[in-house]
Write an enzyme that holds these catalytic residues in place. Structure first.
Site, mmCIF file in Angstrom:
data_model
loop_
_atom_site.group_PDB
_atom_site.id
_atom_site.type_symbol
_atom_site.label_atom_id
_atom_site.label_comp_id
_atom_site.label_asym_id
_atom_site.label_seq_id
_atom_site.Cartn_x
_atom_site.Cartn_y
_atom_site.Cartn_z
ATOM 1 C CE LYS A 173 41.801 14.915 -19.902
ATOM 2 N NZ LYS A 173 40.709 14.506 -20.982
ATOM 3 C CB THR A 230 50.057 10.151 -21.425
ATOM 4 O OG1 THR A 230 49.557 10.375 -23.006
ATOM 5 C CG2 THR A 230 49.302 11.412 -21.066
ATOM 6 C CD GLU A 248 47.271 0.735 -13.005
ATOM 7 O OE1 GLU A 248 47.727 -0.341 -13.744
ATOM 8 O OE2 GLU A 248 47.480 0.540 -11.848
ATOM 9 C CB CYS A 282 45.284 -1.661 -21.073
ATOM 10 S SG CYS A 282 44.524 -2.353 -19.755
ATOM 11 C CD GLU A 384 49.218 -0.131 -25.661
ATOM 12 O OE1 GLU A 384 49.420 1.093 -25.583
ATOM 13 O OE2 GLU A 384 48.751 -0.683 -24.744
HETATM 14 P P1 NAD Z 1 46.415 8.954 -23.544
HETATM 15 O O1 NAD Z 1 47.468 8.815 -22.678
HETATM 16 O O2 NAD Z 1 46.328 9.638 -24.729
HETATM 17 O O3 NAD Z 1 45.083 9.528 -22.581
HETATM 18 C C1 NAD Z 1 44.644 8.971 -21.292
HETATM 19 C C2 NAD Z 1 44.294 10.226 -20.652
HETATM 20 O O4 NAD Z 1 45.178 11.044 -20.507
HETATM 21 C C3 NAD Z 1 42.993 11.144 -21.397
HETATM 22 O O5 NAD Z 1 41.973 11.652 -20.585
HETATM 23 C C4 NAD Z 1 43.876 12.311 -22.139
HETATM 24 O O6 NAD Z 1 43.376 13.527 -22.465
HETATM 25 C C5 NAD Z 1 44.829 12.573 -21.070
HETATM 26 N N1 NAD Z 1 46.045 13.366 -21.355
HETATM 27 C C6 NAD Z 1 46.638 13.335 -22.279
HETATM 28 N N2 NAD Z 1 47.872 14.055 -22.147
HETATM 29 C C7 NAD Z 1 47.875 14.541 -20.876
HETATM 30 C C8 NAD Z 1 48.899 15.384 -19.990
HETATM 31 N N3 NAD Z 1 49.875 15.996 -20.925
HETATM 32 N N4 NAD Z 1 48.280 15.716 -18.744
HETATM 33 C C9 NAD Z 1 47.308 15.129 -18.239
HETATM 34 N N5 NAD Z 1 46.456 14.280 -18.865
HETATM 35 C C10 NAD Z 1 46.543 13.984 -20.185
HETATM 36 O O7 NAD Z 1 45.576 7.338 -23.845
HETATM 37 P P2 NAD Z 1 44.528 6.811 -24.444
HETATM 38 O O8 NAD Z 1 44.926 7.060 -25.757
HETATM 39 O O9 NAD Z 1 43.140 7.700 -24.175
HETATM 40 O O10 NAD Z 1 44.384 5.274 -24.032
HETATM 41 C C11 NAD Z 1 44.909 4.269 -24.530
HETATM 42 C C12 NAD Z 1 46.220 4.026 -23.843
HETATM 43 O O11 NAD Z 1 45.990 3.793 -22.436
HETATM 44 C C13 NAD Z 1 46.837 2.593 -24.283
HETATM 45 O O12 NAD Z 1 48.223 2.852 -24.116
HETATM 46 C C14 NAD Z 1 46.223 1.600 -23.271
HETATM 47 O O13 NAD Z 1 47.299 0.417 -23.274
HETATM 48 C C15 NAD Z 1 46.475 2.605 -21.959
HETATM 49 N N6 NAD Z 1 45.612 1.720 -21.029
HETATM 50 C C16 NAD Z 1 46.212 1.259 -19.984
HETATM 51 C C17 NAD Z 1 45.399 0.557 -18.808
HETATM 52 C C18 NAD Z 1 45.737 -0.193 -17.623
HETATM 53 O O14 NAD Z 1 45.053 -0.270 -16.875
HETATM 54 N N7 NAD Z 1 46.829 -0.226 -17.687
HETATM 55 C C19 NAD Z 1 43.847 0.487 -19.051
HETATM 56 C C20 NAD Z 1 43.349 1.104 -20.166
HETATM 57 C C21 NAD Z 1 44.303 1.764 -21.132
#
Ligand code: NAD
Length: 480
Positions: A173, A230, A248, A282, A384
């Site tokens: 997804k 999340t 991650e 990130c 963040e």
């Molecule tokens: P998010 O957590 O809002 O969403 C990430 C994914 O999870 C999306 O596909 C979303 O639809 C899905 N999701 C949301 N709620 C869910 C649930 N209850 N169950 C299952 N899936 C769910 O994050 P975002 O806003 O898309 O991305 C930004 C965040 O990602 C920032 O915090 C950033 O630091 C982090 N990030 C981390 C890394 C890493 O490698 N550590 C890399 C890139 C981004």
């Protein structure tokens, strides 16, 4: 208007609900395509398809799996320009960045794991003259791969490539904010001859489609990249089901600059580590700590270079910073700039939302922003922001720099600038983060472990770590 479709059992399908979500081009602030609003019915179909495909895919000789995946990587390379443009329109990032980084990394990820599985080995332990033990690694089953919006195809491929190479079948997804390149990728899967059901892509909201993947008893492992909040929800769902979990999560990364650094390199690279991809990586270093004797000189040079960055239409080659991903995210970043002001921060440059003239007048743009005068405990320096906003703080001693670096609940990555080798080793050992770059940033060798400590995550991706996550280990002991 173009409708994105789910990719389930090798076919393109409308969601069971027949409902669609708006997909925005953030550089113009307008809807340009529609996203399936999938729910647990679509996820059930995808898991069923993946379960049916598992026996054949997991037992296909590694060379044959590798051939198909390498074909997929070749097709991404062939479609580089098309995919880069799609990524830029969907996400708001400069097309030049997507062409240079996002799309080439997606094919590199796939090629890396497709070839890695041709060079595996396994352990054998001979117990005196009494027994021989050998260890097998078998694909775990159906894997759920959930990815974020900031590096859409790049991070989606970082998850599905090791899963598929390991012999798992996948329900993926992508983020509902940036689904387009995963959709285009699903078309390439058909062209590459990926057997039906091996990869299934369900589009839609996290709380609905994503949650259904986390909850499904037929999904044995969840590989998730996204926000820490999340990640907690997914862990709360999946951990009691004893699913394997790789998380991650977010970061608040320190960028520590000692007075003995290679100054020009430190300034130029800090511009990248602060503002590349609008600061929506990130691994961006959002807290810059500068040793006091260098502080004034660094701030002056850093502000000057930041002011020279070109903000605007992501489709123009000269653009350094494009649009933020959504109106809501722009609002969030602007509210943090407001918070910084309330906390006593001084804005040295930036701090404003921008409406460029012409095509992008309604887009979600924020100036690259530098803030000083804050302490390490304030919200601006603890939470963040994930946008083009950095703070700069002075420090006097190595111990103080380490304490400042470690002063948040996060521990994803850190950057360190010094020409003193002993200090580089000491500080690297003391900073609590999963990835540490000395005199560089975002220099990645795909064989190395990738992941965070503390609230930045659980587990490691990259190299064997990623492959092993999708494999179940078994020891077989034979009495001689
Ligand atoms: P998010 O957590 O809002 O969403 C990430 C994914 O999870 C999306 O596909 C979303 O639809 C899905 N999701 C949301 N709620 C869910 C649930 N209850 N169950 C299952 N899936 C769910 O994050 P975002 O806003 O898309 O991305 C930004 C965040 O990602 C920032 O915090 C950033 O630091 C982090 N990030 C981390 C890394 C890493 O490698 N550590 C890399 C890139 C981004």
């Amino acid at each position: 208007m173009e409708k994105i479709l789910n990719y389930i059992d090798g076919a393109f399908e409308a969601p069971c609900s027949d409902q669609y979500l708006d997909n925005y081009d953030p550089s113009i602030g307008k809807v340009y395509s529609l996203i399936p609003d999938s729910d647990e019915r679509d996820v059930n179909k995808a898991v069923d398809a993946a379960t049916r495909a598992f026996p054949a895919w997991s037992t296909l000789p590694a060379q044959e799996r590798s051939n198909i995946l390498q074909k997929l990587a070749d097709l991404i390379d062939r479609d580089l320009d098309k995919l880069a443009l799609a990524e830029s329109v969907d996400n708001g990032k400069p097309v030049s960045l997507a062409r240079r980084l996002d799309i080439p990394r997606a094919s590199a990820n796939i090629r890396f794991f497709a070839t890695a599985i041709l060079h595996t080995s396994t352990e054998t332990h001979i117990t005196d003259a009494e027994a021989i033990n050998y260890t097998t690694h078998a694909p775990i089953g159906v894997a759920g791969c959930i990815s974020p919006w900031n590096l859409p195809l790049y991070l989606f491929s970082w998850k599905i490539a090791p899963a598929l190479a390991a012999g798992c079948t996948v329900v993926g997804k992508p983020s509902e904010l940036t689904p387009m390149t995963a959709f285009l990728f699903s078309k390439l899967c058909v062209e590459a001859g990926l057997p039906k059901g091996v990869l299934n892509i369900v589009h839609g909201l996290g709380a609905k489609a994503g949650q259904a993947i986390a909850e499904h008893p037929g999904v044995a492992a969840i590989s998730f990249t996204g926000g820490t909040v999340t990640g907690k929800k997914i862990a709360a769902t999946a951990a009691p089901m004893f699913k394997k979990l790789s998380l991650e999560l977010g970061g608040k990364n320190p960028n520590i600059i000692f007075a003995d650094c290679d100054f020009e390199n430190a300034v130029a690279t800090s511009i990248q580590s602060s503002f590349a991809n609008q600061g929506e990586i990130c691994l961006c270093g959002s807290r810059i700590f500068v040793e006091r004797p260098l502080y004034e000189k660094f701030v002056e040079a850093f502000v000057k270079k930041t002011k020279a960055l070109v903000l605007g239409d992501p489709l123009l080659n000269e653009t350094n910073l494009g649009a933020l991903v959504s109106a809501a995210h722009k609002q969030k970043v602007m509210s943090y700039i407001q918070t910084a002001k309330q906390e006593g921060g001084k804005i040295l440059t930036g701090g404003n939302a921008v409406n460029p003239t012409g095509r992008c007048a309604e887009g979600y743009f924020i100036e690259p922003t530098i803030i000083t005068g804050l302490n390490e405990h304030c919200r601006t320096n603890q939470e963040e922001i994930f946008g083009p906003v950095v703070t700069i703080m002075p420090f006097d001693t190595e111990a103080e720099a380490i304490a400042l670096a470690n002063s948040t609940p996060y521990g994803l990555s850190a950057t360190l600038w010094t020409e003193n080798l002993k200090r580089a080793h000491r500080v690297s050992a003391a900073v609590k983060s999963g990835i540490l770059w000395v005199n560089c940033w975002l220099f990645r060798d795909l064989r190395t472990p990738f992941g965070g400590m503390k609230q930045s995550g659980v587990g490691r991706e990259g190299g064997w770590h990623a492959l092993k996550f999708f494999l179940e280990v078994k020891n077989i002991c034979i009495k001689l």
